[in-house]
Scaffold this motif. Structure first.
Motif, PDB file in Angstrom:
ATOM      1  N   UNK A  10      -6.746 -13.224  18.719  1.00 29.42           N
ATOM      2  CA  UNK A  10      -6.796 -12.433  17.724  1.00 29.42           C
ATOM      3  C   UNK A  10      -8.373 -12.206  17.078  1.00 29.42           C
ATOM      4  N   UNK A  11      -8.963 -13.395  17.234  1.00 31.25           N
ATOM      5  CA  UNK A  11     -10.425 -13.384  17.052  1.00 31.25           C
ATOM      6  C   UNK A  11     -11.249 -12.140  17.639  1.00 31.25           C
ATOM      7  N   UNK A  12     -10.900 -11.964  18.812  1.00 29.62           N
ATOM      8  CA  UNK A  12     -11.304 -10.896  19.659  1.00 29.62           C
ATOM      9  C   UNK A  12     -10.983  -9.534  19.064  1.00 29.62           C
ATOM     10  N   UNK A  22     -11.321  -8.580  16.061  1.00 30.75           N
ATOM     11  CA  UNK A  22     -12.137  -8.334  14.971  1.00 30.75           C
ATOM     12  C   UNK A  22     -13.181  -7.157  15.266  1.00 30.75           C
ATOM     13  N   UNK A  23     -13.674  -7.172  16.402  1.00 28.58           N
ATOM     14  CA  UNK A  23     -14.727  -6.242  16.727  1.00 28.58           C
ATOM     15  C   UNK A  23     -14.047  -4.595  16.939  1.00 28.58           C
ATOM     16  N   UNK A  24     -12.941  -4.664  17.153  1.00 25.30           N
ATOM     17  CA  UNK A  24     -12.353  -3.291  17.024  1.00 25.30           C
ATOM     18  C   UNK A  24     -11.874  -3.042  15.635  1.00 25.30           C
ATOM     19  N   UNK A  25     -12.006  -3.935  14.652  1.00 21.71           N
ATOM     20  CA  UNK A  25     -11.475  -3.488  13.124  1.00 21.71           C
ATOM     21  C   UNK A  25      -9.880  -3.416  13.292  1.00 21.71           C
ATOM     22  N   UNK A  26      -9.150  -4.177  13.908  1.00 19.83           N
ATOM     23  CA  UNK A  26      -7.895  -4.423  14.157  1.00 19.83           C
ATOM     24  C   UNK A  26      -7.346  -5.344  13.680  1.00 19.83           C
ATOM     25  N   UNK A  27      -5.957  -5.394  13.029  1.00 20.68           N
ATOM     26  CA  UNK A  27      -5.361  -6.411  12.798  1.00 20.68           C
ATOM     27  C   UNK A  27      -3.926  -6.473  13.232  1.00 20.68           C
ATOM     28  N   UNK A  46      -6.674 -12.007  28.796  1.00 24.79           N
ATOM     29  CA  UNK A  46      -7.271 -13.263  29.401  1.00 24.79           C
ATOM     30  C   UNK A  46      -7.215 -14.457  28.278  1.00 24.79           C
ATOM     31  N   UNK A  47      -7.832 -14.401  27.007  1.00 26.84           N
ATOM     32  CA  UNK A  47      -7.904 -15.552  26.382  1.00 26.84           C
ATOM     33  C   UNK A  47      -6.566 -16.288  26.219  1.00 26.84           C
ATOM     34  N   UNK A  48      -5.392 -15.332  25.903  1.00 32.19           N
ATOM     35  CA  UNK A  48      -4.076 -15.966  25.810  1.00 32.19           C
ATOM     36  C   UNK A  48      -3.893 -16.794  26.945  1.00 32.19           C
ATOM     37  N   UNK A  49      -4.207 -16.416  28.296  1.00 32.57           N
ATOM     38  CA  UNK A  49      -3.884 -17.110  29.470  1.00 32.57           C
ATOM     39  C   UNK A  49      -4.610 -18.510  29.357  1.00 32.57           C
ATOM     40  N   UNK A  50      -5.942 -18.293  29.077  1.00 32.04           N
ATOM     41  CA  UNK A  50      -6.922 -19.402  29.266  1.00 32.04           C
ATOM     42  C   UNK A  50      -6.582 -20.571  28.210  1.00 32.04           C
TER      43      UNK A  50
END
Length: 568
Positions: free
Chosen positions: A434-436, A438-443, A487-491
């Protein structure tokens, strides 16, 4: 037990944890040794060693027949030495269908005690709390009944409709009881917000049992703020509020037109971003109190966004089966919460979680720091050596009472091969992903998951409901960002997952399916229709129901897959 509390009580309880636990077990066994259930193991004895040797560790299915016999009208002494007066309904979203648990008024004595304890601890850490009110989002509905006529309700519902709530010394909430007790949750939520806005200068905290309820309140505010302002400007409650008791008391609180307040609220709500909206509308807010551990940790970033990072406090660890303990360090980061177990609530035992239920069961004071255990409880109401399914980690001690960090529910895991991905794994991965956003202004407003094995290799699917952090903003899905989240979730998952995925190619690429806004409300309505408690509903972290999956699948608007194998 005295229902008042001061901080000296905390020191006495935690210093004498072993003696209190031993005496409590003796009291429970003396009270219940001649019940039908315990007599077959103890033959009337209240000896601790005989209890440890003869009484089996059980799950709900093992004791369900005894509970149902009492619910169907047999005498309480099937399981309890004192009369069973009602049943508590579990949330029904952690492990399937709701379960019922027998209790009597002692449960609410303990609850009142723990609430007083929590209030004293918060007052020690935050000045001025006692002088203000709380905007408390609590809801109730009329209980159902067993075949024998005993009431069945959630913990919250039972407390709100009982004498301990009705006879409390004063009302510390911005909403009058008529709002809290309104049987229509939608009307109650609207009126909670309306009362909170009118009384914005009176309160110092925002609270709800679960963090998901607070997110729901913000969503209702975002949808209805113009209507709320209109009510305040005119001094009249909207016509669709048809509960007469609720309508009359809220009209009285409105007290006639208030143009200045309506304009102030409207000005704040018209801003493009709702960042900090809680402290902008309610500037005297000192803290937000709710359960933010376990699966509710997903809501921490969203609440921080809306609250301008006022303290988020998780105070009490409790369940339908018993009350466990309190957070004695309320100003810690919500991700770091530990609960100090209170030795006067129930008799607690612990089985090492990493030894396949074969490790030695130890008492409360004998647990080891850093170790993971599954909780076993023995209470006054007929549960003996009952396996909770909660996995906790010992994080320290307060005097002689251990402190525990909630780790996960035992059976909430995803798996498509030999790997086992726990609730703890999922939440850690989700925080990174979810940190990623933020760049899309999404929650991220809600999520759940399941292991899709309809095709080989099977893969993990995450359902996400997203919203823009701008008022009336459109959810624009950036393919690059969403694939990166996959990808981040898997990592972030454990080594076994990454090895099976990368080396053996026995797990397919992780998928995120974005669903339409409102989907998780529909999911909640589905589970409530199946018997889940409305006031204690928790979005299940992993979905096993084909009907629930259908609710989600009908709302999928986009799909994204991880595009790389995770590194080992």
């Amino acid at each position: 037990m005295s229902l008042s509390f001061d901080l000296n009580d905390l020191e006495v309880l935690t210093t004498n944890a072993k003696q209190i636990q031993d005496k409590l077990l003796e009291d429970i066994l003396t009270l219940n040794a001649n019940t039908e259930y315990l007599r077959q193991f103890l033959h009337g004895s209240s000896d601790k060693e005989l209890f440890k040797k003869n009484v089996p560790v059980v799950r709900h299915d093992d004791v369900k027949p005894y509970i149902e016999r009492v619910a169907n009208g047999e005498p309480s002494d099937v399981i309890s030495g004192k009369p069973i007066t009602q049943f508590l309904l579990s949330s029904g979203t952690s492990g399937g269908k709701p379960k019922i648990f027998p209790i009597n008024n002692k449960y609410f004595e303990d609850m009142t005690f723990i609430y007083a304890q929590s209030s004293s601890i918060i007052s020690k850490h935050i000045d001025g709390v006692q002088e203000g009110k709380a905007m408390m989002f609590k809801f109730s509905r009329a209980p159902s009944t067993t075949p024998s006529g005993l009431p069945v309700s959630s913990v919250t519902g039972s407390y709100l409709t009982g004498e301990y709530f009705r006879n409390r010394p004063s009302n510390h909430f911005t909403s009058p009881d008529e709002v809290t007790l309104c049987p229509d949750n939608k009307q109650a939520m609207y009126c909670h917000l309306l009362c909170g806005l009118v009384r914005r200068d009176e309160f110092v905290s925002v609270a709800a049992t679960f963090a998901s309820t607070l997110i729901g309140a913000i969503t209702v505010l975002e949808t209805h703020w113009k209507e709320l302002c209109s009510n305040i400007r005119s001094g009249h409650v909207s016509e669709w509020i048809t509960d007469f008791a609720c309508r009359d008391v809220v009209t009285n609180i409105l007290g006639g037109p208030n143009l200045e307040l309506a304009d102030l609220i409207e000005e704040e709500c018209r801003e493009e971003s709702w960042k900090g909206i809680i402290t902008r509308l309610w500037p005297k807010t000192k803290f937000i109190q709710s359960v933010l551990t376990g699966q509710f940790a997903q809501y921490i970033p969203t609440l921080e966004f809306y609250s301008n990072k006022v303290p988020l406090i998780s105070m009490v660890y409790a369940s339908s089966e018993t009350i466990f303990g309190v957070n004695v360090n309320p100003l810690c980061k919500p991700q770091d919460v530990s609960y100090t177990f209170m030795p006067n609530m129930s008799y607690f035992e612990f089985q090492p979680a990493d030894e396949g239920n074969k490790g030695e069961i130890v008492d409360l004071v004998d647990v080891k720091i850093g170790c993971y255990y599954e909780l076993l409880i023995t209470n006054y109401f007929g549960l003996h050596r009952y396996r909770m399914g909660d996995i906790v980690q010992v994080s320290g001690f307060h005097n002689n009472a251990p402190q525990f960090r909630f780790a996960r529910r035992k059976n909430l895991v995803l798996s498509v091969n030999v790997e086992a991905t726990t609730e703890e794994d999922i939440l850690k991965a989700l925080n990174h992903a979810t940190d990623h956003l933020k760049s899309s202004d999404l929650i991220l407003m809600g999520f759940t998951s399941y292991a899709d094995i309809s095709n080989l290799p099977g893969h993990y699917v995450f359902y996400w409901e997203l919203k823009s952090n701008k008022v009336n903003g459109v959810v624009k899905l950036d393919n690059k960002v969403m694939v990166e989240c996959c990808r981040v979730i898997e990592e972030s998952f454990n080594y076994i997952y990454r090895e099976v995925r990368t080396k053996d190619k026995a797990i397919g690429a992780l998928e995120i399916r974005v669903v339409k806004q409102g989907t998780f409300d529909s999911l909640m309505e589905f589970f409530i229709s199946q018997g889940a408690s409305a006031s204690q509903y928790k979005t299940p972290m992993c979905i096993n129901s084909s009907e629930a999956l259908e609710v989600l699948e009908n709302s999928v608007r986009a799909r994204f897959f991880s595009d790389k194998l995770p590194p080992l």
